[in-house]
Design a protein around this motif. Sequence first.
Motif, PDB file in Angstrom:
ATOM      1  N   ARG A 137       0.807  -1.223   0.000  1.00 52.17           N
ATOM      2  CA  ARG A 137       0.000   0.000   0.000  1.00 52.17           C
ATOM      3  C   ARG A 137       0.840   1.273   0.000  1.00 52.17           C
ATOM      4  N   SER A 138       2.090   1.192  -0.381  1.00 50.41           N
ATOM      5  CA  SER A 138       2.942   2.373  -0.424  1.00 50.41           C
ATOM      6  C   SER A 138       2.524   3.277  -1.582  1.00 50.41           C
ATOM      7  N   GLU A 139       2.586   4.573  -1.364  1.00 55.01           N
ATOM      8  CA  GLU A 139       2.275   5.532  -2.427  1.00 55.01           C
ATOM      9  C   GLU A 139       3.484   5.770  -3.329  1.00 55.01           C
ATOM     10  N   ASN A 140       4.620   5.201  -2.967  1.00 54.10           N
ATOM     11  CA  ASN A 140       5.863   5.446  -3.691  1.00 54.10           C
ATOM     12  C   ASN A 140       6.242   4.279  -4.595  1.00 54.10           C
ATOM     13  N   VAL A 141       7.048   4.584  -5.608  1.00 50.66           N
ATOM     14  CA  VAL A 141       7.707   3.532  -6.378  1.00 50.66           C
ATOM     15  C   VAL A 141       8.939   3.109  -5.577  1.00 50.66           C
ATOM     16  N   TRP A 142       9.159   1.808  -5.478  1.00 53.99           N
ATOM     17  CA  TRP A 142      10.347   1.308  -4.779  1.00 53.99           C
ATOM     18  C   TRP A 142      11.317   0.690  -5.774  1.00 53.99           C
ATOM     19  N   LEU A 143      12.573   1.101  -5.698  1.00 48.58           N
ATOM     20  CA  LEU A 143      13.669   0.458  -6.421  1.00 48.58           C
ATOM     21  C   LEU A 143      14.449  -0.334  -5.386  1.00 48.58           C
ATOM     22  N   PRO A 206       5.973  -0.878  -8.451  1.00 48.61           N
ATOM     23  CA  PRO A 206       5.077   0.272  -8.596  1.00 48.61           C
ATOM     24  C   PRO A 206       4.301   0.531  -7.300  1.00 48.61           C
ATOM     25  N   PRO A 207       3.678   1.698  -7.175  1.00 44.52           N
ATOM     26  CA  PRO A 207       2.919   2.013  -5.956  1.00 44.52           C
ATOM     27  C   PRO A 207       1.662   1.172  -5.813  1.00 44.52           C
ATOM     28  N   ASN A 208       1.082   1.238  -4.606  1.00 39.51           N
ATOM     29  CA  ASN A 208      -0.203   0.598  -4.296  1.00 39.51           C
ATOM     30  C   ASN A 208      -0.156  -0.919  -4.456  1.00 39.51           C
ATOM     31  N   GLN A 209       0.866  -1.537  -3.870  1.00 40.48           N
ATOM     32  CA  GLN A 209       0.990  -2.990  -3.885  1.00 40.48           C
ATOM     33  C   GLN A 209      -0.026  -3.611  -2.916  1.00 40.48           C
ATOM     34  N   THR A 231      14.379   8.159 -13.481  1.00 35.97           N
ATOM     35  CA  THR A 231      13.435   8.526 -14.537  1.00 35.97           C
ATOM     36  C   THR A 231      12.602   7.310 -14.962  1.00 35.97           C
ATOM     37  N   ALA A 232      13.270   6.152 -15.063  1.00 33.50           N
ATOM     38  CA  ALA A 232      12.549   4.919 -15.410  1.00 33.50           C
ATOM     39  C   ALA A 232      11.554   4.550 -14.311  1.00 33.50           C
ATOM     40  N   ALA A 233      11.955   4.745 -13.060  1.00 32.01           N
ATOM     41  CA  ALA A 233      11.052   4.453 -11.942  1.00 32.01           C
ATOM     42  C   ALA A 233       9.849   5.388 -11.959  1.00 32.01           C
ATOM     43  N   LYS A 234      10.093   6.650 -12.265  1.00 32.09           N
ATOM     44  CA  LYS A 234       8.995   7.626 -12.317  1.00 32.09           C
ATOM     45  C   LYS A 234       7.999   7.272 -13.410  1.00 32.09           C
ATOM     46  N   GLU A 235       8.505   6.786 -14.546  1.00 29.24           N
ATOM     47  CA  GLU A 235       7.639   6.389 -15.651  1.00 29.24           C
ATOM     48  C   GLU A 235       6.719   5.242 -15.233  1.00 29.24           C
ATOM     49  N   SER A 236       7.237   4.311 -14.433  1.00 27.80           N
ATOM     50  CA  SER A 236       6.431   3.163 -13.999  1.00 27.80           C
ATOM     51  C   SER A 236       5.320   3.574 -13.044  1.00 27.80           C
ATOM     52  N   ALA A 237       5.448   4.777 -12.460  1.00 31.55           N
ATOM     53  CA  ALA A 237       4.448   5.241 -11.492  1.00 31.55           C
ATOM     54  C   ALA A 237       3.253   5.901 -12.151  1.00 31.55           C
ATOM     55  N   ARG A 238       3.349   6.160 -13.450  1.00 35.21           N
ATOM     56  CA  ARG A 238       2.213   6.813 -14.124  1.00 35.21           C
ATOM     57  C   ARG A 238       0.967   5.936 -14.024  1.00 35.21           C
ATOM     58  N   GLN A 239      -0.085   6.516 -13.497  1.00 38.45           N
ATOM     59  CA  GLN A 239      -1.304   5.757 -13.235  1.00 38.45           C
ATOM     60  C   GLN A 239      -2.200   5.731 -14.473  1.00 38.45           C
ATOM     61  N   LEU A 240      -1.866   4.853 -15.425  1.00 40.51           N
ATOM     62  CA  LEU A 240      -2.668   4.723 -16.641  1.00 40.51           C
ATOM     63  C   LEU A 240      -3.769   3.673 -16.497  1.00 40.51           C
ATOM     64  N   VAL A 241      -3.656   2.838 -15.453  1.00 41.00           N
ATOM     65  CA  VAL A 241      -4.643   1.780 -15.237  1.00 41.00           C
ATOM     66  C   VAL A 241      -5.755   2.313 -14.337  1.00 41.00           C
ATOM     67  N   ARG A 288       1.159 -11.122 -10.757  1.00 43.12           N
ATOM     68  CA  ARG A 288       2.151 -11.226 -11.833  1.00 43.12           C
ATOM     69  C   ARG A 288       1.645 -10.574 -13.116  1.00 43.12           C
ATOM     70  N   VAL A 289       0.354 -10.735 -13.399  1.00 43.54           N
ATOM     71  CA  VAL A 289      -0.178 -10.223 -14.664  1.00 43.54           C
ATOM     72  C   VAL A 289      -0.329  -8.703 -14.639  1.00 43.54           C
ATOM     73  N   GLN A 290      -0.340  -8.107 -13.450  1.00 41.73           N
ATOM     74  CA  GLN A 290      -0.514  -6.660 -13.373  1.00 41.73           C
ATOM     75  C   GLN A 290       0.657  -5.898 -13.988  1.00 41.73           C
ATOM     76  N   SER A 291       1.878  -6.455 -13.898  1.00 36.36           N
ATOM     77  CA  SER A 291       3.027  -5.817 -14.551  1.00 36.36           C
ATOM     78  C   SER A 291       2.814  -5.771 -16.056  1.00 36.36           C
ATOM     79  N   ALA A 292       2.311  -6.870 -16.614  1.00 36.65           N
ATOM     80  CA  ALA A 292       2.045  -6.919 -18.058  1.00 36.65           C
ATOM     81  C   ALA A 292       0.949  -5.929 -18.440  1.00 36.65           C
ATOM     82  N   LEU A 293      -0.102  -5.857 -17.641  1.00 37.49           N
ATOM     83  CA  LEU A 293      -1.208  -4.945 -17.938  1.00 37.49           C
ATOM     84  C   LEU A 293      -0.766  -3.486 -17.871  1.00 37.49           C
ATOM     85  N   ARG A 294       0.145  -3.189 -16.947  1.00 38.96           N
ATOM     86  CA  ARG A 294       0.654  -1.828 -16.870  1.00 38.96           C
ATOM     87  C   ARG A 294       1.419  -1.469 -18.151  1.00 38.96           C
TER      88      ARG A 294
END
Length: 382
Positions: A137-143, A206-209, A231-241, A288-294
């Motif tokens: 439930r983190s609001e942040n992207v974690w690397l 990504p956030p909201n795990q 920058t790559a981490a920030k791109e993964s945080a874009r909430q397109l879903v 697992r499928v959520q990464s693909a959907l993103r």
Amino acid sequence: MWNHSVLLCLLVKFLSFWRSLASGDFYKVLQLDRGATISDIKKQYRKLSMQYHPDKNKEKDAQRIFSEIAAAYEILSDASSKSIYDEYGHDDWTGMKWEQVKDYATQLRSMRLSDLYKGKPYVALMWRANIDELLTRSENVWLVTFYHPNCGGCHANMPKLAAAAKMTHDNPKFNKIRIGAVNCAFDVRQCHRFGVSHYGVVYVFPPNQFGAGGFDFEEYGGPMDPKTLLTAAKESARQLVVQAKSIRELEKRVSQPVVKTGKSRGPGSISSVWIADFYKPGCPPCHRVQSALRKVAQKAEGVAKVATIDCGSTPCYNVKYFPYIEVWVTREGQRGIEKMELDYNEDHAHPAITAMDMLGKIMRYIVGIEWEEKDQPVREEL
């Protein structure tokens, strides 16, 4: 009467002291530098405890401040605890509460292991006691890097990840990204749990795990330059879903008329395309499928939209199994939604490959394009 300059000076000192309490830095709580000796700490404690003792100080925050001072003194006045604190820093750095830090350091010392990231500002030391809590439930992207202290590549990556961690603190552009490190020599179970195949790997969470039953993450494959990494981490945080609350809510949204900026193709032409993912928390394949959907949402942006529905909190009567994915299509001049099950291959090792498989199936279902291997020409015998 107090003049304005004296009042301003007192206000600045109070705000500085307040921030030190919020940061969790015990040296700042006692208003000391990190090189202070135990003798200095005892002397300063006597001074501050008299100043903020509730029997003498009637300010409303005096009791809380006095308790913070006493807690800082208890840790820094003990040689063993002070040694651990000096090595590992405070909560903002470690991602752990003090008792977890003490337990972590004590076990690490007893195993005679080293830690590449101890004392590195803003790098969370992750292990079984805190990793789920930090990611869920983190609001942040974690690397998160999974490393071994004897790994040469891990040593080479360490200053780059430490620099990236500092950038997340200093640069507002990256303030929704966090850096974590798992020592596989200390907590090998976490490395097995997350399927680590080689030391030094960096995973993007990504956030909201959801956490329970599994996590949604993928391996970072780009250069280890701090800015490129963030920058790559920030791109993964874009909430397109889109997170839909129910099937009915999503149907209502999909059925809304689409405003077309270009020329209409006439009745029956496709108006909108949605990919609807039905999942349940605690279902590992769903995570697992959520990464693909993103990735599908990123690649198909402007063409198709992706939505997820939590069937653990809303009824999904017609869903056969989890994860279950449908393609929803609306057409110009027609009412209702066409729904087709998306039969994709979820056995791919990397989410990008699964995403490409999904996009290929969508092309087949919606546009009618089939991907076929051409027959190889038969070589004639001489």
